[in-house]
Design an enzyme around this catalytic site. Structure first.
Site, PDB file in Angstrom:
ATOM      1  N   GLY A   1      -1.494  17.060 -27.819  1.00  0.00           N
ATOM      2  CA  GLY A   1      -2.976  16.756 -28.119  1.00  0.00           C
ATOM      3  C   GLY A   1      -3.997  16.218 -27.055  1.00  0.00           C
TER       4      GLY A   1
ATOM      5  N   GLY B   1       4.205  16.998 -27.277  1.00  0.00           N
ATOM      6  CA  GLY B   1       2.884  16.370 -27.641  1.00  0.00           C
ATOM      7  C   GLY B   1       1.759  17.129 -26.806  1.00  0.00           C
TER       8      GLY B   1
ATOM      9  N   VAL C   1      -4.041  13.632 -24.892  1.00  0.00           N
ATOM     10  CA  VAL C   1      -3.428  13.321 -23.799  1.00  0.00           C
ATOM     11  C   VAL C   1      -2.628  14.282 -23.459  1.00  0.00           C
ATOM     12  CG1 VAL C   1      -1.927  11.569 -22.716  1.00  0.00           C
ATOM     13  CG2 VAL C   1      -3.459  10.862 -24.679  1.00  0.00           C
TER      14      VAL C   1
ATOM     15  N   LYS D   1      -4.536  -5.907 -31.625  1.00  0.00           N
ATOM     16  CA  LYS D   1      -4.502  -4.707 -32.281  1.00  0.00           C
ATOM     17  C   LYS D   1      -4.821  -4.810 -33.734  1.00  0.00           C
ATOM     18  CE  LYS D   1      -3.204  -0.355 -31.309  1.00  0.00           C
ATOM     19  NZ  LYS D   1      -3.312   0.743 -29.976  1.00  0.00           N
TER      20      LYS D   1
HETATM   21  P1  NAD Z   1      -3.278  13.324 -30.509  1.00  0.00           P
HETATM   22  O1  NAD Z   1      -3.006  13.031 -31.936  1.00  0.00           O
HETATM   23  O2  NAD Z   1      -4.462  13.987 -29.894  1.00  0.00           O
HETATM   24  O3  NAD Z   1      -1.975  14.308 -30.038  1.00  0.00           O
HETATM   25  C1  NAD Z   1      -0.477  13.790 -30.473  1.00  0.00           C
HETATM   26  C2  NAD Z   1      -0.040  15.220 -30.475  1.00  0.00           C
HETATM   27  O4  NAD Z   1       1.312  14.926 -30.626  1.00  0.00           O
HETATM   28  C3  NAD Z   1      -0.439  16.132 -31.655  1.00  0.00           C
HETATM   29  O5  NAD Z   1      -0.591  17.397 -31.305  1.00  0.00           O
HETATM   30  C4  NAD Z   1       0.738  16.157 -32.533  1.00  0.00           C
HETATM   31  O6  NAD Z   1       1.103  17.120 -33.455  1.00  0.00           O
HETATM   32  C5  NAD Z   1       1.820  16.105 -31.668  1.00  0.00           C
HETATM   33  N1  NAD Z   1       3.123  15.534 -32.291  1.00  0.00           N
HETATM   34  C6  NAD Z   1       3.449  14.677 -33.099  1.00  0.00           C
HETATM   35  N2  NAD Z   1       4.791  14.270 -33.309  1.00  0.00           N
HETATM   36  C7  NAD Z   1       5.510  15.249 -32.540  1.00  0.00           C
HETATM   37  C8  NAD Z   1       6.616  15.484 -32.179  1.00  0.00           C
HETATM   38  N3  NAD Z   1       7.636  14.835 -33.130  1.00  0.00           N
HETATM   39  N4  NAD Z   1       7.047  16.466 -31.408  1.00  0.00           N
HETATM   40  C9  NAD Z   1       5.907  17.131 -30.839  1.00  0.00           C
HETATM   41  N5  NAD Z   1       4.947  16.883 -30.828  1.00  0.00           N
HETATM   42  C10 NAD Z   1       4.467  15.940 -31.754  1.00  0.00           C
HETATM   43  O7  NAD Z   1      -2.888  11.989 -29.726  1.00  0.00           O
HETATM   44  P2  NAD Z   1      -3.223  11.403 -28.459  1.00  0.00           P
HETATM   45  O8  NAD Z   1      -4.484  10.829 -28.364  1.00  0.00           O
HETATM   46  O9  NAD Z   1      -2.758  12.562 -27.559  1.00  0.00           O
HETATM   47  O10 NAD Z   1      -2.048  10.303 -28.120  1.00  0.00           O
HETATM   48  C11 NAD Z   1      -0.699  10.812 -27.551  1.00  0.00           C
HETATM   49  C12 NAD Z   1       0.106   9.453 -27.592  1.00  0.00           C
HETATM   50  O11 NAD Z   1      -0.319   8.770 -26.438  1.00  0.00           O
HETATM   51  C13 NAD Z   1       0.072   8.428 -28.699  1.00  0.00           C
HETATM   52  O12 NAD Z   1       1.370   7.797 -28.720  1.00  0.00           O
HETATM   53  C14 NAD Z   1      -0.802   7.424 -28.407  1.00  0.00           C
HETATM   54  O13 NAD Z   1      -0.485   6.393 -28.984  1.00  0.00           O
HETATM   55  C15 NAD Z   1      -0.790   7.462 -26.923  1.00  0.00           C
HETATM   56  N6  NAD Z   1      -1.829   6.923 -26.330  1.00  0.00           N
HETATM   57  C16 NAD Z   1      -2.966   7.508 -26.256  1.00  0.00           C
HETATM   58  C17 NAD Z   1      -4.224   7.167 -25.472  1.00  0.00           C
HETATM   59  C18 NAD Z   1      -5.522   8.016 -25.452  1.00  0.00           C
HETATM   60  O14 NAD Z   1      -6.302   7.483 -24.848  1.00  0.00           O
HETATM   61  N7  NAD Z   1      -5.646   8.943 -26.800  1.00  0.00           N
HETATM   62  C19 NAD Z   1      -3.943   5.940 -24.734  1.00  0.00           C
HETATM   63  C20 NAD Z   1      -2.945   5.264 -24.686  1.00  0.00           C
HETATM   64  C21 NAD Z   1      -1.757   5.739 -25.236  1.00  0.00           C
END
Ligand code: NAD
Length: 354
Positions: A185, A183, A187, A81
């Site tokens: 977003g 969340g 995912v 990472k």
């Molecule tokens: P993203 O930025 O698209 O979405 C994250 C969302 O969470 C945003 O809408 C943000 O406003 C919201 N958020 C942040 N803090 C918050 C809180 N305290 N309460 C409620 N909502 C909150 O990110 P993503 O790609 O959807 O990733 C989400 C999580 O999944 C992260 O922890 C990331 O590390 C993990 N993850 C993502 C992937 C991937 O393929 N994108 C893969 C494995 C793990």
């Protein structure tokens, strides 16, 4: 910065490199936890850390998590990472990304990078101009593996939630099962859409309240305030925002039977896995259930060197194995009395020769 090798998060990492480039202003950390199964693969995070020690901690924890995730997903990759320490103004320049790419390239393929929080597909394309050890690049054609990993991560989580519902609640479908999603977003939004299609009852929360409200309107779901989502009475709590939310306070507030979501490093400390188990809550270890994205990103990377099929169906086939892995973990956990995170860690450590 405190001495990171005394930190509990240092776990015999094979390499930890601090990259400084005065000209571009780049400060980054590349951590390689294990290359036992192949090159260390894991994304680059771009984040402003109040204390650089937090950046080191993140790099150490996240790279170990990637070793476990890649091993448990059956991928021929180790764990690595990178974090780029953003300044207060969060400015990110092509020169910084170029200097970062040179540092990745200098490792000669021991580390393969991709997107993580704060890094876009376009940023990775910039990095890819100077090094081949990159994945998560835009792909052409709907049937090609790769591109944005979010939808693949969401698919794996959806299948994992279904497996958890079957294991804990004895139901073959998520119809009318109440899932609270933290969340919405890339995912969380994807998970919500897949669950809604199968008739689940959803409560959505995001610190961006408008984002949650818009999705709720689209899916006929309810919303909750982001501070309240962990206390919502539901069947499944699905964390898809931040890590370390499963701490003493968070676990105490949960009113659910299952925790299954995509956020990385959900347990604040190792004792929080057993604490969930003691409360009778079934936990899907994060790095097992959220491997869909890395499966896609890795196949895209390997495909470029013609080492694996590039077909999107191969990605789906491998994601479809996630529920079976979770079943195995829960089965062993039921049999041994160890919590599911402990069982998963032990399985992963064995796979990486530790
Ligand atoms: P993203 O930025 O698209 O979405 C994250 C969302 O969470 C945003 O809408 C943000 O406003 C919201 N958020 C942040 N803090 C918050 C809180 N305290 N309460 C409620 N909502 C909150 O990110 P993503 O790609 O959807 O990733 C989400 C999580 O999944 C992260 O922890 C990331 O590390 C993990 N993850 C993502 C992937 C991937 O393929 N994108 C893969 C494995 C793990």
């Amino acid at each position: 910065m405190s001495a990171f090798w005394t930190e509990s998060d240092y776990d015999d990492h094979e390499l930890v490199e601090v990259v400084r480039d005065a000209k571009s202003g780049l400060t980054a950390i590349i951590a390689l936890h294990s290359t036992h199964l192949g090159p260390g693969a894991g994304g680059t995070r771009f984040w402003h850390y109040g204390d650089p020690a937090d950046a080191m901690r993140d790099a150490l924890r996240l790279s170990r998590g990637m070793s476990y995730k890649n091993a448990m997903a059956g991928l021929p990759m180790g764990g690595g990472k990178a974090v780029i320490l953003a300044g207060k103004d969060n400015s990110k320049t092509p020169e910084m990304l170029a200097a970062f790419a040179d540092a990745v390239d200098a490792l000669g393929g021991k580390y393969v990078t991709a997107e993580d929080v704060g890094i876009s597909e376009a940023d990775m394309s910039t990095v890819a101009k100077r090094t081949q050890y990159v994945s998560g690049l835009p792909v052409e054609g709907e049937d090609a593996a790769g591109g944005d990993p979010g939808p693949f991560t969401a698919l794996g989580i959806f299948l994992g939630i279904k497996a958890a519902v079957k294991h804990k609640l004895g139901k073959d479908s998520v119809k009318d099962v109440h899932v609270a999603i933290q969340g919405t977003g890339s995912v969380g939004g994807g998970v919500a859409r897949l669950l809604a299609k199968e008739g689940a009852q959803l409560t959505l929360a995001d610190i961006d309240a408008e984002r949650a409200a818009a999705l709720a309107a689209e899916l006929g779901a309810q919303t909750a305030a982001s501070e309240a989502i962990m206390s919502v009475s539901c069947d499944v709590f699905s964390p898809n925002a931040l890590g370390a939310i499963l701490d003493d306070d968070g676990i105490g507030r949960l009113d659910c039977q299952i925790v299954a979501g995509g956020a990385n490093n959900q347990l604040q400390r190792p004792e929080h896995g057993p604490m969930l188990a003691k409360r009778g809550i079934l936990y899907a270890p994060d790095y097992v259930i959220n491997a869909g994205g890395i499966i896609s990103v890795t196949l895209e990377y390997l495909c470029r060197s013609e080492k694996a099929p590039c077909d999107i169906n191969e990605v789906r086939k491998r994601i479809a194995l996630i529920p079976g892995r979770l079943e195995q973990i829960w089965h062993d956990s039921d049999a041994s009395g160890e919590s599911s995170d402990q069982v998963a860690d032990r399985m992963a450590q064995k796979l990486i020769g530790r």
